[in-house]
Design an enzyme around this catalytic site. Sequence first.
Site, PDB file in Angstrom:
ATOM      1  N   GLU A  46       0.834  -1.198   0.000  1.00 53.06           N
ATOM      2  CA  GLU A  46       0.000   0.000   0.000  1.00 53.06           C
ATOM      3  C   GLU A  46       0.879   1.262   0.000  1.00 53.06           C
ATOM      4  OE1 GLU A  46      -3.584   1.750   2.901  1.00 53.06           O
ATOM      5  OE2 GLU A  46      -2.265   0.132   3.586  1.00 53.06           O
ATOM      6  N   LYS A 115      -9.277   2.629  -1.988  1.00 46.53           N
ATOM      7  CA  LYS A 115      -9.550   1.978  -0.716  1.00 46.53           C
ATOM      8  C   LYS A 115     -10.950   2.349  -0.236  1.00 46.53           C
ATOM      9  CE  LYS A 115      -7.151   1.212   3.734  1.00 46.53           C
ATOM     10  NZ  LYS A 115      -5.903   1.553   4.474  1.00 46.53           N
ATOM     11  N   CYS A 170      -5.602  -3.211   2.351  1.00 46.28           N
ATOM     12  CA  CYS A 170      -5.331  -3.264   3.787  1.00 46.28           C
ATOM     13  C   CYS A 170      -6.592  -3.363   4.645  1.00 46.28           C
ATOM     14  CB  CYS A 170      -4.485  -2.063   4.196  1.00 46.28           C
ATOM     15  SG  CYS A 170      -3.688  -2.288   5.820  1.00 46.28           S
TER      16      CYS A 170
END
Length: 637
Positions: A46, A115, A170
């Site tokens: 990330e 995200k 994540c």
Amino acid sequence: MYDGFLKVAAATPEIRVADCEYNADAAADLMGEAASQGVRLLVLPELCLTGYTCSDLFLQESLLDGARKALLSLAEVTRGQNMVTVAGLPLSVKGCLYNVAAVLCEGRILGFVPKSNIPNYSEFYEARHFHAAQPMNTEILFEGRKYPFGTKLLFSCRQMPEFTLGVEICEDLWVANPPSIGHAKAGATIIANPSASDETTGKDIYRRELVNGQSARLVCGYIYADAGEGESSTDLVFAAHNLICENGSILAQAHRFQNEMVISEIDVRKLTSERRRMTVWKADLGDDYRVIDFDLDMEKTPLTRFIDPYPFVPGDKADRERRCEEILTIQAMGLKKRLKHTRCKNAVVGISGGLDSTLALLVTVRAFDMLGLDKKGIEAVTMPCFGTTDRTYNNACRLVNELGASLKEVNIKEAVTLHFRDIGQDMNCHDVTYENCQARERTQVLMDIANKSGGLVIGTGDLSELALGWATYNGDHMSMYGVNASIPKTLVRHLVRYCADYSEDRELTATLLDILDTPVSPELIPPQDGEIQQKTEDIVGPYELHDFFLYQILRFGMRPAKIFRMALYAFDGVYDHDTILKWLKTFYRRFFAQQFKRSCLPDGPKVGSAAVSPRGDWRMPSDACAALWMDELDKID
């Protein structure tokens, strides 16, 4: 990529926080290394082009411009690599800043995945800088061109559609409803997760279980690439805990606190096969996902992943012993229910001094103990005939006495000789009739003794024999309850070994160990000099090979050429090319020809994920043709 094996990697470059050019060079080095090793999908962490720990620097135009240039340089690096790369960066879109993963291939940016879940608790302050992804896909203008942007993007390989990639970032995995669930339902077989998960005590265990569990839940491959050394240690330390998982199995795992690349092969065709088999798998074929196609050259993937030559038997001793105890309990519980339901206080077991009948007797004793029944109600019948050796006869008698059952001997030589005379069988012709007459006589004896005592005949045949049809129809093929019906031969041996190891009776242990050391044989052909002449594995082939074939066929429906290739890897140095091919052909030929025996099997407990009960796992026409499978084998060089 042939046979569905996709070589994948998760790698952590050692970055410099906010030095985008340096970070792009570090990523490019890893990309070159991965491509040189045949990797076809590489996942980087990330925000790896800037560093995850840039904090308020994310609001600086210079950093965002540096990330943009770094991405363009990485896209160019992918040209000619025959590999898809996933890399993380901050991206400004219409005045909002997003934490995105860019998917790159052959000089192109295939799309951007933002995200969805922005953590803003404890040590995380991402909401200070980043916006959460919007629910709908869109297109954005980047460097003068339009690109797909959204959380519902899938990336599919034209040459191997089973390789369909979905991306989450994540924290997306750590929430109650991860985006990867939708990705998988929409067709993704591989989930890439560029991550920056800081390290705290014990977190690695939870992270490993989370990633592996998600791969099992979604029946997918999951590649987790974690940030590591190079990130700022102002408040956090990152351990580069990279993981590659496949349907609940960890294929590769990085050493923590060492930036490294882990590589393995995910079998995407096995994953799609498993989804087809599971009718509860619910695909979502709606139009809210956008699929972006890409091209990769098809090449044979050298395998580095472990292929277990003994898929039915756990390699770890503690796991194996735990499995043995569990299986013996399942077998005994199944028999216990049948005895209790039929109100039988007697059981009849044909005991030969071989492995299968030994296991059946051990299980019957367990069931009687569970019911509180007198073990003398177990009539263990030894039936010596033309092929019986002193070794197996003596072992059979000792075993029965040591277990406290009732021993009964019925010598069937005279009865079989009379039957030969009745049907005109030459005593010196040791053909299939010679053998099967003995097997059917033994079964008749057992059935009639059971009638006399009001008991049940306990079957001894195992899964491997049933798969190969290595049983006499209406002979040892038949019983009133087959306790070994789903136990493969390789596992039978370990179950008996487990009982030997944990017996407190030294004499019983010695007998079990000698039985384990005895060649597998039906003992239907006369011995020479007192030694067994008819060795089963000399006739039908090694059971360890057949059990390997059986597992791949029943569990995953693999095609013959792929099974052959996997067997070459699994048994490298044990069996050569020609030997494996010979016995694989034998397996398919017998498996198809002998289905009629499996179509009328007695009841018996299922203990594992592969079984051939016509009422449960395997329903196959008795007259199915094997030509497709045999033709494929005939084409193997």
